[in-house]
Design a protein around this motif. Structure first.
Motif, PDB file in Angstrom:
ATOM      1  N   PRO A  23    -104.161 -45.410  -0.365  1.00  0.00           N
ATOM      2  CA  PRO A  23    -104.122 -46.397   0.729  1.00  0.00           C
ATOM      3  C   PRO A  23    -102.716 -46.651   1.252  1.00  0.00           C
ATOM      4  N   GLU A  24    -101.702 -46.407   0.434  1.00  0.00           N
ATOM      5  CA  GLU A  24    -100.330 -46.670   0.852  1.00  0.00           C
ATOM      6  C   GLU A  24     -99.883 -45.784   2.015  1.00  0.00           C
ATOM      7  N   ARG A  25    -100.698 -44.783   2.366  1.00  0.00           N
ATOM      8  CA  ARG A  25    -100.326 -43.953   3.508  1.00  0.00           C
ATOM      9  C   ARG A  25    -100.512 -44.704   4.831  1.00  0.00           C
ATOM     10  N   PHE A  26    -101.117 -45.878   4.759  1.00  0.00           N
ATOM     11  CA  PHE A  26    -101.330 -46.703   5.947  1.00  0.00           C
ATOM     12  C   PHE A  26    -100.533 -48.000   5.840  1.00  0.00           C
ATOM     13  N   PHE A  27    -100.055 -48.479   6.996  1.00  0.00           N
ATOM     14  CA  PHE A  27     -99.499 -49.820   7.070  1.00  0.00           C
ATOM     15  C   PHE A  27    -100.633 -50.813   7.272  1.00  0.00           C
ATOM     16  N   ASN A  28    -100.425 -52.049   6.816  1.00  0.00           N
ATOM     17  CA  ASN A  28    -101.412 -53.096   7.017  1.00  0.00           C
ATOM     18  C   ASN A  28    -101.474 -53.481   8.497  1.00  0.00           C
ATOM     19  N   ARG A  29    -102.697 -53.593   9.005  1.00  0.00           N
ATOM     20  CA  ARG A  29    -102.888 -53.860  10.436  1.00  0.00           C
ATOM     21  C   ARG A  29    -102.296 -55.204  10.862  1.00  0.00           C
ATOM     22  N   GLU A  30    -102.582 -56.271  10.113  1.00  0.00           N
ATOM     23  CA  GLU A  30    -102.101 -57.588  10.495  1.00  0.00           C
ATOM     24  C   GLU A  30    -100.572 -57.663  10.451  1.00  0.00           C
ATOM     25  N   LEU A  31     -99.979 -57.102   9.414  1.00  0.00           N
ATOM     26  CA  LEU A  31     -98.525 -57.138   9.300  1.00  0.00           C
ATOM     27  C   LEU A  31     -97.871 -56.283  10.374  1.00  0.00           C
ATOM     28  N   SER A  32     -98.526 -55.180  10.746  1.00  0.00           N
ATOM     29  CA  SER A  32     -98.002 -54.343  11.826  1.00  0.00           C
ATOM     30  C   SER A  32     -98.047 -55.095  13.148  1.00  0.00           C
ATOM     31  N   TRP A  33     -99.127 -55.865  13.362  1.00  0.00           N
ATOM     32  CA  TRP A  33     -99.210 -56.643  14.601  1.00  0.00           C
ATOM     33  C   TRP A  33     -98.095 -57.692  14.637  1.00  0.00           C
ATOM     34  N   SER A  35     -95.268 -57.480  13.263  1.00  0.00           N
ATOM     35  CA  SER A  35     -94.034 -56.753  13.533  1.00  0.00           C
ATOM     36  C   SER A  35     -93.882 -56.512  15.032  1.00  0.00           C
ATOM     37  N   PHE A  36     -95.005 -56.214  15.710  1.00  0.00           N
ATOM     38  CA  PHE A  36     -94.968 -56.069  17.162  1.00  0.00           C
ATOM     39  C   PHE A  36     -94.498 -57.364  17.814  1.00  0.00           C
ATOM     40  N   ASN A  37     -95.030 -58.489  17.353  1.00  0.00           N
ATOM     41  CA  ASN A  37     -94.629 -59.745  17.980  1.00  0.00           C
ATOM     42  C   ASN A  37     -93.179 -60.104  17.658  1.00  0.00           C
ATOM     43  N   GLU A  38     -92.670 -59.614  16.548  1.00  0.00           N
ATOM     44  CA  GLU A  38     -91.237 -59.770  16.280  1.00  0.00           C
ATOM     45  C   GLU A  38     -90.419 -59.062  17.361  1.00  0.00           C
ATOM     46  N   ILE A 670     -87.692 -47.714  17.086  1.00  0.00           N
ATOM     47  CA  ILE A 670     -88.151 -46.589  16.273  1.00  0.00           C
ATOM     48  C   ILE A 670     -88.742 -47.109  14.974  1.00  0.00           C
ATOM     49  N   LEU A 671     -89.943 -46.636  14.645  1.00  0.00           N
ATOM     50  CA  LEU A 671     -90.629 -47.035  13.417  1.00  0.00           C
ATOM     51  C   LEU A 671     -90.170 -46.157  12.263  1.00  0.00           C
ATOM     52  N   GLY A 672     -89.711 -46.803  11.187  1.00  0.00           N
ATOM     53  CA  GLY A 672     -89.280 -46.071  10.004  1.00  0.00           C
ATOM     54  C   GLY A 672     -90.393 -45.928   8.984  1.00  0.00           C
ATOM     55  N   PRO A 673     -90.205 -45.083   7.970  1.00  0.00           N
ATOM     56  CA  PRO A 673     -91.231 -44.869   6.949  1.00  0.00           C
ATOM     57  C   PRO A 673     -91.575 -46.132   6.157  1.00  0.00           C
ATOM     58  N   ASP A 674     -90.657 -47.097   6.139  1.00  0.00           N
ATOM     59  CA  ASP A 674     -90.895 -48.329   5.375  1.00  0.00           C
ATOM     60  C   ASP A 674     -91.585 -49.410   6.207  1.00  0.00           C
ATOM     61  N   GLY A 675     -91.891 -49.105   7.479  1.00  0.00           N
ATOM     62  CA  GLY A 675     -92.588 -50.068   8.324  1.00  0.00           C
ATOM     63  C   GLY A 675     -91.693 -50.927   9.177  1.00  0.00           C
ATOM     64  N   THR A 676     -90.382 -50.791   9.043  1.00  0.00           N
ATOM     65  CA  THR A 676     -89.466 -51.575   9.871  1.00  0.00           C
ATOM     66  C   THR A 676     -89.163 -50.836  11.172  1.00  0.00           C
ATOM     67  N   TYR A 677     -88.900 -51.613  12.212  1.00  0.00           N
ATOM     68  CA  TYR A 677     -88.532 -51.053  13.509  1.00  0.00           C
ATOM     69  C   TYR A 677     -87.062 -51.334  13.771  1.00  0.00           C
ATOM     70  N   GLU A 678     -86.380 -50.353  14.334  1.00  0.00           N
ATOM     71  CA  GLU A 678     -84.982 -50.530  14.713  1.00  0.00           C
ATOM     72  C   GLU A 678     -84.819 -50.154  16.174  1.00  0.00           C
ATOM     73  N   ARG A 679     -84.043 -50.970  16.895  1.00  0.00           N
ATOM     74  CA  ARG A 679     -83.756 -50.634  18.277  1.00  0.00           C
ATOM     75  C   ARG A 679     -82.995 -49.308  18.360  1.00  0.00           C
ATOM     76  N   VAL A 680     -83.279 -48.556  19.397  1.00  0.00           N
ATOM     77  CA  VAL A 680     -82.455 -47.379  19.663  1.00  0.00           C
ATOM     78  C   VAL A 680     -81.057 -47.873  20.011  1.00  0.00           C
ATOM     79  N   GLY A 681     -80.062 -47.351  19.350  1.00  0.00           N
ATOM     80  CA  GLY A 681     -78.700 -47.817  19.578  1.00  0.00           C
ATOM     81  C   GLY A 681     -78.096 -47.235  20.841  1.00  0.00           C
ATOM     82  N   ASP A 682     -76.790 -47.422  20.983  1.00  0.00           N
ATOM     83  CA  ASP A 682     -76.079 -46.882  22.135  1.00  0.00           C
ATOM     84  C   ASP A 682     -76.134 -45.356  22.106  1.00  0.00           C
TER      85      ASP A 682
END
Length: 722
Positions: A23-33, A35-38, A670-682
């Motif tokens: 199951p760890e191959r998937f991110f949790n749906r609620e937590l991903s949502w 993250s979108f609102n973040e 950009i979505l990383g393997p750990d589920g965090t998103y980072e802005r594209v830099g300069d």
């Protein structure tokens, strides 16, 4: 940069070689949502945006979280109350997911409060004050009291809270104030509640050269002495509640219209799932609310700041153009203007693709308006999921019916939070003589299709519109969507089959060009992905580009993992929820995921398959669809996916719309393997897809310019670079 970072142990609990079956191959749906609102909330602090636009993003984040709590979190709480222990695709039980979601919502609320505090200070510096209990000058103080007496006093109803008065019903999203009082005649303690009617504005503007706004709750608290003469005000506390707002369909519902009218009323009285408390709330008053509201698995949010951020949208109406985005007026499609506004003539000449909001949604309305007054048009068929409160689409359909044409409207009653409006439209359409169909009990009709049958010579020609967005003139100004017009006979025959399926449950044995869910859309995607896998295994170029709002379906995600492992290069643009974990060695190292958040809401859905050559190429298979990558879209909704077979629209969608989304750097995460998103830099050559389409001509005739690199940077297919 699309970076595919590799991790030997992405989850911290298993080797990546084992991850493909866990199951760890998937991110949790609620937590991903969340993250979108973040990411949405982060735009409220984006220094590149004008001040009132940043305030608007804060308001949007509040509205998003409210809906999320009323539907998704309410659903989790319901599962916990029912002792359902079935795990989600990521392995969480409802109880675990609810706990983590509550914690994340509390974190987000803290961030919202900090953002609001900063924006409030900036607004004050720009001459827009948001006042609370501060002392005002005599003129404004007098105006506030007069306004309260004239506009508020007669509308509100204070109610004593004691054994003689039953606890009042608090509506969904309702705000109230509990006052702790002492009756001066006998020093008796009294508790009073004032519920704020939803008909009152959340914020009121106080006249004056310098803008000043006050919230309705602060206005009421400032004038407590007028509400309670003869009482001493010891303190007050503002609260707000959210209720379970989902509507579940009962399979044995005999009358869908009557059922929905009843269900809408029930929703207003749903279980309380969130209680927000503002300020130093009296412990006795808090306990009263907890007891009387029947809280069970509810989230309690306490804050010293604002509650109900969605109400801040009214402040964005302040007439300060320098604090807003420059106004933008959509262009009317050049191809249609070249035919003197005759939409049918333009479509007959060649298929057309229109990109909203850069190109006007008015062309979609004109398509139906022209059909309504054209004596050669004999029939119109239309799906309606969301049409808005003042819909020109509805008006055109009514005029067509009144002109004696055969008009059929498929009105979807299950469009969440638009059910009441859709019932109203259905009633008006029926009175005008439109044949109104409500579709399926179990499935939502989410496809966006309009079909016009026109008599031409000795035969009939069918003109079709397929959209990725709703027939909604307001959202069409802020959502990026694609409208595809065609007179392709095969598409017309398939449209007839689609409407017969919806209106008469006549399931088509086959379709010629359209893929329709829940029968064949999933199978079509699997077929296209399998073809790319086969090409990769044969040593041919193999790639998939896709753009969607959400990706949560485990079967589709596993299929994409399979393609990645076969060597297919995959780039996904997923604005919101993404349960796919990219960049994992041995599982998804060939998959990159980005999210674009900006001035417009990215909403169109596109699939591109390389088909044996490097992307972009003329042989690529390109599809537009109304469906997201979610189980509900593929298995429980009526959706449509249509191929771009015409060379011009094929190139416009692939070489322009899709490529611009991949090229964007200024609004991308950009979505990383750990589920965090980072802005594209300069980057050396920054690119903003929204600005590009706002400042360039309509789609027609620009494909060659982009392909040559004269208009935008040419796409580089080296992994890790765009």
């Amino acid at each position: 940069m699309l970076d595919t970072r590799e991790e030997s142990d992405a989850t911290g609990t298993c080797e990546t070689s084992q991850l493909a079956t866990l199951p760890e191959r998937f991110f949790n749906r609620e937590l991903s949502w969340l993250s979108f609102n973040e990411r949405v909330l982060a735009e409220a602090t984006n220094p590149n945006y004008p001040l009132l636009e940043r305030l608007r993003f804060l308001s949007i984040s509040g509205s998003n979280i409210d809906e999320f709590l009323m539907v998704r979190v309410a659903g989790l709480a319901g599962q916990v109350r029912s002792q359902i222990e079935e795990v989600s695709i990521d392995g969480m039980t409802p109880s675990q997911a609810l706990t983590e979601t509550h914690e994340k919502v509390l974190e987000l609320d803290e961030v919202q409060q900090k953002v609001w505090s900063g924006l409030k200070a900036e607004l004050a510096g720009a001459g827009i004050a948001v006042i609370g209990d501060e002392k005002l000058d005599h003129t404004r103080e007098r105006w506030v009291r007069d306004y309260f007496e004239e506009h508020i006093m007669a509308v509100i109803t204070p109610q004593a809270i004691d054994p003689a008065h039953p606890f009042p019903f608090v509506a969904n999203q309702g705000i109230g104030v509990l006052f702790s009082l002492t009756r001066m005649a006998d020093d008796a303690p009294v508790m009073e509640m004032v519920l704020i009617p939803s008909s009152l504005p959340r914020f009121i503007r106080i006249p004056g050269e310098e803008a000043a706004w006050i919230s309705i709750e602060d206005l009421i608290c400032r004038n407590a002495d007028q509400i309670f003469p003869g009482f001493r005000v010891n303190g007050h506390g503002v609260f707000r509640i959210l209720r379970d707002s989902d509507i579940e369909i009962e399979e044995d519902a005999e009358d869908l219209v009557r059922y929905y009218r009843t269900a809408i009323q029930r929703r207003r009285r749903g279980l309380v799932i969130v209680l927000q408390l503002q300020g130093k709330f009296d412990p006795a008053a808090e306990e009263l609310l907890r007891t009387q509201l029947g809280l069970d698995r509810a989230l309690i949010i306490k804050t010293e700041g604002l509650i109900g951020f969605t109400g801040l949208s009214s402040l964005c109406d302040e007439d300060r153009p320098e604090l807003k985005f420059e106004p933008y007026s959509p262009r009317y499609p050049e191809r249609i203007l070249e035919h003197d506004g005759d939409i049918f003539a333009a479509i007959r000449e060649k298929d057309i693709v229109i990109q909203h909001p850069y190109e006007s949604f008015e062309v979609v309305i004109d398509f139906l308006r022209q059909a309504a007054r054209d004596p050669d048009v004999i029939a119109i068929k239309q799906t309606l999921y969301r049409a808005g409160k003042q819909s020109a689409i509805i008006s055109a359909l009514i005029k067509a019916a009144e002109a004696g044409k055969s008009v059929t409207a498929v009105v979807e009653l299950k469009a969440r939070f638009d059910e009441e409006q859709n019932l109203l439209w259905a009633s008006q359409l029926e009175r005008a003589g439109v044949q109104v169909i409500y579709g399926f009990v179990d499935w939502k009709t989410h496809a966006k299709v309009s079909m016009v049958v026109r008599r031409e010579g000795d035969s009939h020609r069918t003109y079709c519109h397929f959209g990725t967005g709703n027939y909604h003139p307001v959202t069409a100004r802020i959502y990026t969507d694609l409208s595809y017009f065609t007179a392709d006979p095969a598409a017309g025959r398939d449209a007839v089959r689609l409407f017969n399926f919806i209106t008469g449950y006549v399931e088509p044995k086959r379709t010629e060009v359209l893929a329709v869910s829940p029968m064949g859309l999933r199978a079509k995607l699997d077929e296209c992905i399998d073809a790319e896998i086969a090409n990769a295994q044969a040593g041919k170029p193999a790639a998939i580009w896709a753009k969607m709002n959400s990706l949560t379906d485990p079967q589709l995600i596993d299929k994409l993992y399979e393609a990645s492992q076969a060597g297919v290069d995959i780039i996904l643009v997923v604005r919101g929820i993404c349960c796919l974990r990219p960049g994992i060695t041995g599982l998804s190292e060939n998959i990159s995921v980005k999210s674009v958040i900006g001035r417009f809401l990215e909403h169109c859905r596109i699939w591109v398959f390389a088909n044996g050559a490097h992307l972009p190429n003329r042989r690529a298979r390109v599809f537009l669809t109304s469906a997201d990558g979610m189980s509900r879209n593929l298995d429980r909704r009526v959706e449509v996916m249509v191929p771009m077979r015409n060379k011009t629209v094929h190139d416009q969608v692939l070489d322009q719309v899709m490529m611009a989304n991949l090229l964007d750097t200024e609004q991308s995460w950009i979505l990383g393997p750990d589920g965090t998103y980072e802005r594209v830099g300069d980057v050396e050559n920054p690119f903003n897809l929204h600005r590009y389409f706002m400042t360039n001509p309509s789609l027609s005739g620009r494909g060659a310019a982009i392909a040559s690199g004269r208009k935008v940077p040419k796409l580089s297919l080296r992994r890790g670079n765009i």
